[in-house]
Design an enzyme around this catalytic site. Structure first.
Site, mmCIF file in Angstrom:
data_model
loop_
_atom_site.group_PDB
_atom_site.id
_atom_site.type_symbol
_atom_site.label_atom_id
_atom_site.label_comp_id
_atom_site.label_asym_id
_atom_site.label_seq_id
_atom_site.Cartn_x
_atom_site.Cartn_y
_atom_site.Cartn_z
ATOM 1 N N ARG A 267 0.796 -1.044 0.357
ATOM 2 C CA ARG A 267 0.170 0.005 -0.074
ATOM 3 C C ARG A 267 1.009 0.934 0.115
ATOM 4 N NH1 ARG A 267 -3.537 -2.826 -1.337
ATOM 5 N NH2 ARG A 267 -5.664 -3.202 -0.419
ATOM 6 N N GLU A 296 -2.766 7.851 -4.144
ATOM 7 C CA GLU A 296 -3.609 7.431 -5.318
ATOM 8 C C GLU A 296 -5.464 7.336 -5.726
ATOM 9 O OE1 GLU A 296 -2.308 3.035 -4.911
ATOM 10 O OE2 GLU A 296 -4.103 2.151 -4.687
ATOM 11 N N HIS A 316 -1.982 0.752 -9.449
ATOM 12 C CA HIS A 316 -2.393 -0.417 -8.728
ATOM 13 C C HIS A 316 -2.925 -1.134 -9.697
ATOM 14 C CE1 HIS A 316 -3.667 -0.708 -4.482
ATOM 15 N NE2 HIS A 316 -3.673 -2.398 -5.145
#
Ligand SMILES: O=CC(=O)O
Length: 554
Positions: A267, A296, A316
């Site tokens: 993360r 993000e 991602h």
């Protein structure tokens, strides 16, 4: 009446198994399905309004931007039984708020393991072979003005390198397995308990055997420092928790080799973006590959990490294969349907909402109980007590470590000494000497306690030296102790102070328990009490964002 379920993103039933399962359950009248039909993140207000209409029992939600918090749970009210997130991570879910309301949580960790490990390995290659920079040069039309030269766009080789994996769960292990094919020579890994070897029952992919088959040395790093210092490639695969947030910060990066690469598939907030940027710009780190970035998806083309040539950023895409997403949707829907009680569905993965403090307490309780029993009922056999003390200490070790990170003992100690929380950089030689003296004093104290115990035992034995009582392993009840035996140990009612997390019971006369933690850092006196079913809240005198939170269990 069929249970009401809300779905926060369309799931194409032709490609995603979960979509087909949900459609069928709806058609069969097993659920009433309320759908967010647009192909963009659910509008928070729409969701709250829908929940406030009442009667929702299940919510199938996504990871990105969908916070499951008190406000949302209040809007849902008491009918809500399950939150089923279509993701492995659940850092967007307030698990304590769920637990308080008795709402269950499902996640989808297995379906995306392979896809995410692929991206981890890909980013190792992309970063180390400067793929981002190279592709950018071609797209920008720079190739013609970039004639070959011996060091043009050279990176570092994987062959013979040391790979570090932070977070050695399924994704971490499979990422390593992918990298074994590139002739790496060593792997250091770390879970939330540095130095603690992988529990063989958590060796999901026969990782240890496969690594040694490839001739790759594999062991736990003794500390995060060793991990930082030794690896040529560090891949972060840990969940985001308060204790992993920013774990790759300035002081970690400062210990890494200037030829090393960092890859983050966990993360964004696990890595401190500013510290990473500084390390890359100052060439203290060779490069980075990021599938996740703090902030993000609002990472524009002008984000400094995107602009940094030695950093390659992906949006991602760790789990972005049709197969992984289909499996994730299936598992999320199964979790939801099982959670609302639709017949024929079982949980794919329920997240246990036992909070970390409680887990720790449960781990140590049987040993503490045994110790109390020994001390109470068997005072004559001091050797047994001494052994039980030793056993207890062994049991307490992970607990001590976790407790340290739980309350940030080191930070607290640093604050008491007036040091900056980013301590290692600020320790001068005097501080180190003082810490060492404390550690030595604690060790001496411990040794003295052992001696005192032996003396006392000798006295009680009418002068006969207990050391003369031969230690017989056959007679040692602790020889046989394994997890199962431990779990079945009768646990006497624990004295109130222990339930209140006040520390261990008073030692028998003449014997000191090793209450000093290793390195001489004492556990701070507890500032709170909690009942059996409640959880201790760490003392907050340093302000919420300064205090590290409970450690993750990876
Ligand atoms: O990052 C992806 C997930 O947690 O599913």
């Amino acid at each position: 009446m069929a249970p009401k379920v809300i779905l926060t993103r369309p799931l194409d039933p032709t490609l995603l198994e979960g979509g087909a399962l949900l459609d069928r359950a709806e058609q069969d009248g097993k659920i009433q399905l309320v759908r967010w039909t647009q192909d963009k993140p659910v509008d928070r207000q729409w969701l709250l309004d829908e929940l406030r209409k009442g009667g929702t029992e299940g919510l199938v939600c996504m990871h990105n931007g969908e916070k499951i918090d008190d406000e949302l749970l209040d809007a849902a009210g008491p009918s809500l039984k399950v939150i089923a997130t279509m993701s492995a991570g659940y850092d967007h879910v307030d698990t304590a708020a769920l637990k308080k309301r008795g709402v269950r949580l499902g996640s989808t960790p297995d379906a995306l393991t392979a896809a995410t490990a692929d991206v981890g390995a890909m980013l190792v290659l992309m970063a180390s072979r400067r793929a981002g920079e190279s592709v950018r040069a071609v797209i920008d039309g720079k190739w013609p003005s970039m004639p070959w030269n011996p060091l043009l766009l050279c990176g570092q080789s994987l062959k013979g390198s040391t790979v570090g994996i932070l977070g050695f769960g399924k994704i971490g292990q499979l990422t390593l397995k992918r990298l074994l094919g590139f002739d790496v020579s060593r792997c250091l890994y770390s879970t939330s308990r540095p130095g603690v070897a992988l529990d063989p029952s958590k060796d999901y992919f026969n990782t240890l055997a496969t690594a040694s088959f490839h001739g790759v040395e594999i062991r736990p790093a003794e500390s995060y420092d060793e991990l930082a210092r030794e690896c040529d490639f560090l891949v972060t695969c840990c969940p985001l928790t308060p204790s992993t947030q920013g774990i790759i910060g300035a002081s970690f990066l400062a210990k890494m080799k200037p030829t090393a690469y960092l890859v983050n598939t966990a993360r964004g907030p696990v890595v401190d973006s500013d510290a990473l940027l500084a390390a890359l710009r100052e060439k203290r780190l060779a490069g980075a590959g990021l599938d996740v970035v703090t902030g993000e998806p609002n990472i524009g083309a002008d984000h400094p990490l995107v602009l940094e040539p030695s950093c390659v950023v992906l949006p991602h895409i760790g789990s972005a294969t049709v197969q992984a997403r289909s499996g994730m949707s299936r598992d999320a829907v199964k979790n939801c349907l099982a959670g609302v009680g639709v017949e024929g569905f079982e949980w794919a993965n329920e997240v246990p909402l036992v909070l970390e403090h409680r887990k720790l307490l449960l781990t140590i309780q049987p040993a503490v109980g045994q110790y109390i029993k020994e001390s109470d009922t068997n005072l004559a056999t001091d050797v047994a007590i001494a052994r039980s003390k030793r056993f207890l200490r062994m049991m307490a070790q992970p607990f001590e470590q976790s407790t340290k990170s739980l309350w940030g003992i080191e930070e607290i100690m640093d604050k008491q000494r007036g040091l900056d929380p980013d301590r290692s950089a600020d320790l001068n030689e005097d501080d180190i000497a003082a810490l060492q003296a404390e550690a030595d004093a604690a060790a001496a104290h411990d040794a003295m306690a052992d001696e005192e115990a032996a003396l006392l035992a000798t006295e009680q034995n009418g002068g006969e030296d207990v050391a003369m009582q031969q230690y017989d392993p056959e007679d040692d009840p602790y020889q046989e102790i394994d997890d199962a035996a431990l779990a079945s140990m009768a646990l006497p009612d624990l004295p109130q102070p222990l339930l209140g997390f006040q520390g261990l019971p008073p030692p028998p006369p003449g014997m000191q328990l090793p209450m000093q933690m290793d390195e001489g850092l004492p556990i701070p006196p507890p500032q709170f009490n909690f009942g059996e079913d409640e959880l201790p809240i760490p003392p907050k005198q340093y302000g919420e964002d300064e205090l590290p939170q409970p450690p993750p269990f990876l």
